[in-house]
Design a protein around this motif. Structure first.
Motif, short mmCIF file in Angstrom:
data_model
loop_
_atom_site.label_atom_id
_atom_site.label_comp_id
_atom_site.label_asym_id
_atom_site.label_seq_id
_atom_site.Cartn_x
_atom_site.Cartn_y
_atom_site.Cartn_z
N LEU A 183 -11.72 -20.19 -4.87
CA LEU A 183 -12.64 -20.55 -5.93
C LEU A 183 -12.93 -19.34 -6.81
O LEU A 183 -12.97 -18.21 -6.34
CB LEU A 183 -13.95 -21.08 -5.36
CG LEU A 183 -13.86 -22.22 -4.34
CD1 LEU A 183 -15.26 -22.67 -3.94
CD2 LEU A 183 -13.05 -23.38 -4.91
N SER A 184 -13.17 -19.60 -8.09
CA SER A 184 -13.52 -18.56 -9.03
C SER A 184 -14.83 -18.91 -9.72
O SER A 184 -15.12 -20.07 -9.96
CB SER A 184 -12.43 -18.38 -10.09
OG SER A 184 -11.20 -18.00 -9.51
N CYS A 185 -15.61 -17.89 -10.04
CA CYS A 185 -16.83 -18.06 -10.80
C CYS A 185 -16.84 -17.00 -11.89
O CYS A 185 -16.98 -15.81 -11.59
CB CYS A 185 -18.06 -17.93 -9.91
SG CYS A 185 -19.63 -17.97 -10.80
N ALA A 186 -16.70 -17.44 -13.12
CA ALA A 186 -16.71 -16.53 -14.26
C ALA A 186 -18.13 -16.42 -14.80
O ALA A 186 -18.76 -17.43 -15.11
CB ALA A 186 -15.76 -17.03 -15.34
N ARG B 109 -13.32 -16.79 8.13
CA ARG B 109 -12.47 -17.73 7.41
C ARG B 109 -12.56 -17.55 5.90
O ARG B 109 -11.56 -17.70 5.20
CB ARG B 109 -12.84 -19.17 7.76
CG ARG B 109 -12.67 -19.51 9.23
CD ARG B 109 -12.85 -21.01 9.48
NE ARG B 109 -14.18 -21.47 9.11
CZ ARG B 109 -14.42 -22.41 8.20
NH1 ARG B 109 -13.42 -23.01 7.56
NH2 ARG B 109 -15.67 -22.78 7.93
N PHE B 110 -13.75 -17.24 5.39
CA PHE B 110 -13.97 -17.10 3.96
C PHE B 110 -14.16 -15.63 3.61
O PHE B 110 -14.72 -14.86 4.38
CB PHE B 110 -15.21 -17.86 3.51
CG PHE B 110 -15.10 -19.36 3.58
CD1 PHE B 110 -14.04 -19.98 4.19
CD2 PHE B 110 -16.10 -20.14 3.01
CE1 PHE B 110 -13.95 -21.36 4.24
CE2 PHE B 110 -16.03 -21.52 3.06
CZ PHE B 110 -14.95 -22.13 3.68
N THR B 111 -13.72 -15.25 2.42
CA THR B 111 -13.90 -13.90 1.92
C THR B 111 -14.39 -13.96 0.48
O THR B 111 -13.76 -14.59 -0.36
CB THR B 111 -12.60 -13.10 1.98
OG1 THR B 111 -12.11 -13.05 3.32
CG2 THR B 111 -12.84 -11.67 1.49
N ILE B 112 -15.50 -13.28 0.20
CA ILE B 112 -16.01 -13.19 -1.16
C ILE B 112 -15.61 -11.85 -1.74
O ILE B 112 -15.63 -10.83 -1.05
CB ILE B 112 -17.54 -13.40 -1.21
CG1 ILE B 112 -18.03 -13.52 -2.65
CG2 ILE B 112 -18.28 -12.30 -0.46
CD1 ILE B 112 -19.48 -13.97 -2.77
N TYR C 125 -14.93 -14.32 -6.58
CA TYR C 125 -14.01 -15.24 -5.94
C TYR C 125 -14.49 -15.59 -4.55
O TYR C 125 -15.19 -14.83 -3.90
CB TYR C 125 -12.61 -14.62 -5.83
CG TYR C 125 -12.03 -14.17 -7.14
CD1 TYR C 125 -11.39 -15.06 -7.99
CD2 TYR C 125 -12.13 -12.84 -7.54
CE1 TYR C 125 -10.86 -14.66 -9.19
CE2 TYR C 125 -11.60 -12.42 -8.75
CZ TYR C 125 -10.96 -13.34 -9.57
OH TYR C 125 -10.43 -12.92 -10.77
N LEU C 126 -14.09 -16.75 -4.09
CA LEU C 126 -14.29 -17.14 -2.71
C LEU C 126 -12.95 -17.62 -2.17
O LEU C 126 -12.49 -18.71 -2.52
CB LEU C 126 -15.34 -18.24 -2.58
CG LEU C 126 -15.71 -18.61 -1.14
CD1 LEU C 126 -16.45 -17.46 -0.46
CD2 LEU C 126 -16.57 -19.88 -1.11
N GLY D 13 -11.37 -23.96 -9.41
CA GLY D 13 -10.50 -23.75 -8.27
C GLY D 13 -10.63 -24.76 -7.15
O GLY D 13 -9.87 -24.70 -6.18
N GLY D 14 -11.58 -25.67 -7.26
CA GLY D 14 -11.72 -26.69 -6.23
C GLY D 14 -10.58 -27.68 -6.25
O GLY D 14 -9.78 -27.72 -7.18
N GLY D 15 -10.51 -28.48 -5.21
CA GLY D 15 -9.46 -29.48 -5.12
C GLY D 15 -9.40 -30.10 -3.75
O GLY D 15 -10.31 -29.95 -2.94
N LEU D 16 -8.30 -30.79 -3.51
CA LEU D 16 -8.06 -31.47 -2.24
C LEU D 16 -7.05 -30.67 -1.43
O LEU D 16 -5.99 -30.29 -1.95
CB LEU D 16 -7.53 -32.88 -2.49
CG LEU D 16 -7.09 -33.69 -1.28
CD1 LEU D 16 -8.27 -33.97 -0.36
CD2 LEU D 16 -6.42 -34.98 -1.73
#
Length: 119
Positions: A20-23, A67-70, A80-81, A8-11
């Protein structure tokens, strides 16, 4: 025993959003915590957020609060982030971490996903 794969990362432009995802695989999620850390070039790896897998309880670093939510999806074994209002200082490689509980850093890490925030 535990395999973690980030994606899910990127510019993105400053003020934008990414998720972002973490499986996770290869373990039971009972009595586990899943967290996110990040590391910028030349800087120490720092804690971002963590969630108790079963209860959903969360802890955030001060730098990302508001700003961020897990979150997690138990059925998909994925954490997810959600990152909103991104700033250039959020630029880093983001790593997923699995630990026995909130309050400790686990030994299981993903390979990381790059997040770049431009101004």
């Amino acid at each position: 025993q535990v395999q973690l794969v980030e994606s899910g990362g990127g510019l993105v432009q400053a003020g934008g959003s990414l998720r972002l995802s973490c499986a996770a695989s290869g373990r039971t999620f009972s009595s586990y915590a899943m967290g996110w850390f990040r590391q910028a070039p030349g800087k120490e790896r720092e804690f971002v957020a963590v969630i108790n897998w079963s209860s959903g309880s969360t802890v955030y670093a001060d730098s990302v609060k508001g700003r961020f939510t897990i979150s997690r999806d138990n059925a998909k074994n994925t954490v997810y982030l959600q990152m909103n209002s991104l700033k250039p200082e959020d630029t880093a490689v983001y790593y997923c971490n699995a630990a026995p509980r909130i309050g400790v850093v686990g030994d299981y890490w993903g390979q990381g996903t790059q997040v770049t925030v431009s101004s």
